[in-house]
Design a protein around this motif. Structure first.
Motif, PDB file in Angstrom:
ATOM      1  N   HIS A  72       0.815  -1.213   0.000  1.00  0.00           N
ATOM      2  CA  HIS A  72       0.000   0.000   0.000  1.00  0.00           C
ATOM      3  C   HIS A  72       0.847   1.260   0.000  1.00  0.00           C
ATOM      4  O   HIS A  72       0.509   2.246  -0.614  1.00  0.00           O
ATOM      5  CB  HIS A  72      -0.929   0.012   1.229  1.00  0.00           C
ATOM      6  CG  HIS A  72      -2.264  -0.555   0.918  1.00  0.00           C
ATOM      7  ND1 HIS A  72      -3.268   0.188   0.379  1.00  0.00           N
ATOM      8  CD2 HIS A  72      -2.756  -1.818   1.062  1.00  0.00           C
ATOM      9  CE1 HIS A  72      -4.330  -0.570   0.197  1.00  0.00           C
ATOM     10  NE2 HIS A  72      -4.036  -1.805   0.607  1.00  0.00           N
ATOM     11  N   ASP A  78       3.542   1.855  -1.383  1.00  0.00           N
ATOM     12  CA  ASP A  78       4.120   2.148  -2.690  1.00  0.00           C
ATOM     13  C   ASP A  78       3.252   3.089  -3.507  1.00  0.00           C
ATOM     14  O   ASP A  78       3.738   3.781  -4.393  1.00  0.00           O
ATOM     15  CB  ASP A  78       4.305   0.836  -3.473  1.00  0.00           C
ATOM     16  CG  ASP A  78       5.582   0.146  -3.030  1.00  0.00           C
ATOM     17  OD1 ASP A  78       6.368   0.819  -2.313  1.00  0.00           O
ATOM     18  OD2 ASP A  78       5.776  -1.028  -3.385  1.00  0.00           O
ATOM     19  N   GLU A  79       1.969   3.115  -3.186  1.00  0.00           N
ATOM     20  CA  GLU A  79       1.062   3.930  -3.986  1.00  0.00           C
ATOM     21  C   GLU A  79       1.363   5.416  -3.814  1.00  0.00           C
ATOM     22  O   GLU A  79       1.641   5.875  -2.721  1.00  0.00           O
ATOM     23  CB  GLU A  79      -0.384   3.668  -3.550  1.00  0.00           C
ATOM     24  CG  GLU A  79      -1.067   2.659  -4.455  1.00  0.00           C
ATOM     25  CD  GLU A  79      -2.474   2.395  -3.997  1.00  0.00           C
ATOM     26  OE1 GLU A  79      -3.082   3.322  -3.415  1.00  0.00           O
ATOM     27  OE2 GLU A  79      -2.958   1.272  -4.209  1.00  0.00           O
ATOM     28  N   LYS A  80       1.279   6.152  -4.880  1.00  0.00           N
ATOM     29  CA  LYS A  80       1.549   7.590  -4.837  1.00  0.00           C
ATOM     30  C   LYS A  80       0.379   8.306  -4.179  1.00  0.00           C
ATOM     31  O   LYS A  80      -0.769   8.055  -4.518  1.00  0.00           O
ATOM     32  CB  LYS A  80       1.736   8.098  -6.268  1.00  0.00           C
ATOM     33  CG  LYS A  80       2.652   9.285  -6.359  1.00  0.00           C
ATOM     34  CD  LYS A  80       2.793   9.655  -7.822  1.00  0.00           C
ATOM     35  CE  LYS A  80       3.393  11.023  -7.952  1.00  0.00           C
ATOM     36  NZ  LYS A  80       3.347  11.475  -9.340  1.00  0.00           N
ATOM     37  N   ILE A  81       0.701   9.212  -3.236  1.00  0.00           N
ATOM     38  CA  ILE A  81      -0.378   9.961  -2.581  1.00  0.00           C
ATOM     39  C   ILE A  81      -0.753  11.138  -3.478  1.00  0.00           C
ATOM     40  O   ILE A  81       0.079  11.971  -3.807  1.00  0.00           O
ATOM     41  CB  ILE A  81       0.062  10.459  -1.204  1.00  0.00           C
ATOM     42  CG1 ILE A  81       0.395   9.268  -0.302  1.00  0.00           C
ATOM     43  CG2 ILE A  81      -1.023  11.316  -0.572  1.00  0.00           C
ATOM     44  CD1 ILE A  81       1.245   9.619   0.875  1.00  0.00           C
ATOM     45  N   GLU A  82      -1.986  11.206  -3.880  1.00  0.00           N
ATOM     46  CA  GLU A  82      -2.453  12.291  -4.750  1.00  0.00           C
ATOM     47  C   GLU A  82      -2.980  13.436  -3.900  1.00  0.00           C
ATOM     48  O   GLU A  82      -3.863  13.233  -3.075  1.00  0.00           O
ATOM     49  CB  GLU A  82      -3.572  11.766  -5.659  1.00  0.00           C
ATOM     50  CG  GLU A  82      -3.070  10.963  -6.836  1.00  0.00           C
ATOM     51  CD  GLU A  82      -2.932  11.835  -8.076  1.00  0.00           C
ATOM     52  OE1 GLU A  82      -3.664  12.833  -8.187  1.00  0.00           O
ATOM     53  OE2 GLU A  82      -2.063  11.516  -8.917  1.00  0.00           O
ATOM     54  N   LYS A  94      -5.758   4.345 -17.682  1.00  0.00           N
ATOM     55  CA  LYS A  94      -5.775   5.510 -16.797  1.00  0.00           C
ATOM     56  C   LYS A  94      -6.088   6.789 -17.584  1.00  0.00           C
ATOM     57  O   LYS A  94      -5.576   6.980 -18.688  1.00  0.00           O
ATOM     58  CB  LYS A  94      -4.402   5.650 -16.132  1.00  0.00           C
ATOM     59  CG  LYS A  94      -4.483   6.402 -14.829  1.00  0.00           C
ATOM     60  CD  LYS A  94      -3.129   6.401 -14.152  1.00  0.00           C
ATOM     61  CE  LYS A  94      -3.231   7.122 -12.828  1.00  0.00           C
ATOM     62  NZ  LYS A  94      -1.915   7.193 -12.178  1.00  0.00           N
ATOM     63  N   ASP A 104      -0.909  18.562 -16.779  1.00  0.00           N
ATOM     64  CA  ASP A 104       0.023  18.973 -15.731  1.00  0.00           C
ATOM     65  C   ASP A 104      -0.412  20.347 -15.193  1.00  0.00           C
ATOM     66  O   ASP A 104      -0.472  21.318 -15.929  1.00  0.00           O
ATOM     67  CB  ASP A 104       1.433  19.050 -16.320  1.00  0.00           C
ATOM     68  CG  ASP A 104       2.452  19.163 -15.211  1.00  0.00           C
ATOM     69  OD1 ASP A 104       2.030  19.162 -14.036  1.00  0.00           O
ATOM     70  OD2 ASP A 104       3.649  19.253 -15.518  1.00  0.00           O
TER      71      ASP A 104
END
Lengths: 163, 145
Positions: free
Chosen positions: A9, A11-15, B9, B14
């Motif tokens: 978990h 590893d997931e990128k925090i948006e 996705k 950007d």
């Protein structure tokens, strides 16, 4: 295998939520654009308008008589003639030169310019812009972006009746 | 040959350059914003003068009178004809006297329109003098060059 589960978990990128920030930023932008006002710098001319005192005070030295500058206006309010004393002048540049000739170009505490006084006698319907132009010509000049004062004491003669 | 596998996705634009620019704009307007309480009115076109430099220090006890080209005086949000300015000046004098300030020390700033008649300006000065004000400054707009 809990640890491994957590690691996957992580590893997931925090948006980041960008939308509220952009909303606020645009609100700020609109506010500043709306309240934006270009204000040109303004300056003041001091004029001496003492009340005519009924009892003249006793002074040791006799003050210099004021230099009389007469501005007349045409029927449309535009300037029609400039006089210094009895001499007629063509334009405000000439008035400026005449003032320099009268009080001298040297500045300082003992200079004539600090003592001299100019009395402006304007027609009633003369547009105010010409009066300010005359005060500009009288009160100083610009040398290398600095103001060199000439005559600082400017006063108005009693107003002329309209017409 | 490799093809991108994450085709499902959604494509995201950007945002960074846009936010950068927006912050720059905000900073620009913030720096230029002018909260000064100088009394100004768009109706009045000040005469131009190359010597009109902003004063180093604001005048103590300033009293701004704005004179329109129609010959009316704008004073503290009211528009009054020149003939009716006296009561307002007397009231102002009263306020100054009650707060232990001398009306003779107060500076009357006259912002007159460039097209006003000089005689009207002189009449306004005369009214002020009769009320007890003695210091006057004429305001002009700085001329470029």
């Amino acid at each position: 295998m809990r640890i491994r589960h957590q690691a996957s978990h992580g590893d997931e990128k925090i948006e980041l939520q960008m939308t509220p920030m952009i909303d606020i930023v645009f609100q700020l932008l609109i506010f500043f654009i709306m309240t934006f006002k270009i204000a040109m710098p303004e300056g003041d001319f001091n004029i001496k308008m003492p009340l005519a005192s009924s009892a003249p005070s006793i002074v040791d030295e006799i003050p210099l008589p004021p230099i009389n500058v007469r501005l007349t206006a045409g029927p449309d309010g535009k300037i029609s003639s400039i006089q210094i004393g009895e001499r007629a002048l063509k334009n405000f540049d000439e008035l400026h030169q005449e003032i320099i000739a009268l009080v001298g170009a040297d500045a300082g505490p003992s200079a004539v310019a600090s003592e001299a006084e100019v009395e402006l006698d304007c027609d009633y319907n003369l547009e105010y812009r010409y009066t300010v132009e005359a005060i500009t010509a009288i009160s100083g000049r610009i040398v290398e972006n600095a103001i060199v004062p000439l005559v600082e004491k400017v006063k108005f003669a009693p107003a002329r009746p309209p017409g | 040959m490799r093809f991108p596998t994450k085709s499902s996705k959604a494509a995201e634009g950007d945002m960074t350059p846009m936010i950068d620019m927006t912050f720059q704009l905000i900073a620009f307007f913030m720096v230029l914003i002018n909260f000064s309480d100088a009394e100004q009115n768009e109706r009045i076109t000040l005469p131009l003068s190359s010597l009109a430099k902003p004063p180093d220090a604001p005048a103590d006890t300033p009293l701004t009178l704005q004179l329109t080209r129609e010959g009316t005086v704008l004073f503290a949000g009211d528009e009054v004809p020149l003939a009716g300015i006296k009561p307002f000046l007397l009231r102002e004098k009263e306020v100054l006297t009650r707060t232990d300030r001398n009306p003779a020390e107060a500076t009357v700033i006259i912002r007159a329109d460039a097209a006003t008649k000089t005689g009207v300006v002189q009449e306004l000065i005369r009214s002020c003098q009769e009320t007890g004000f003695e210091k006057f400054t004429l305001r002009a707009k700085q001329e470029e060059g």
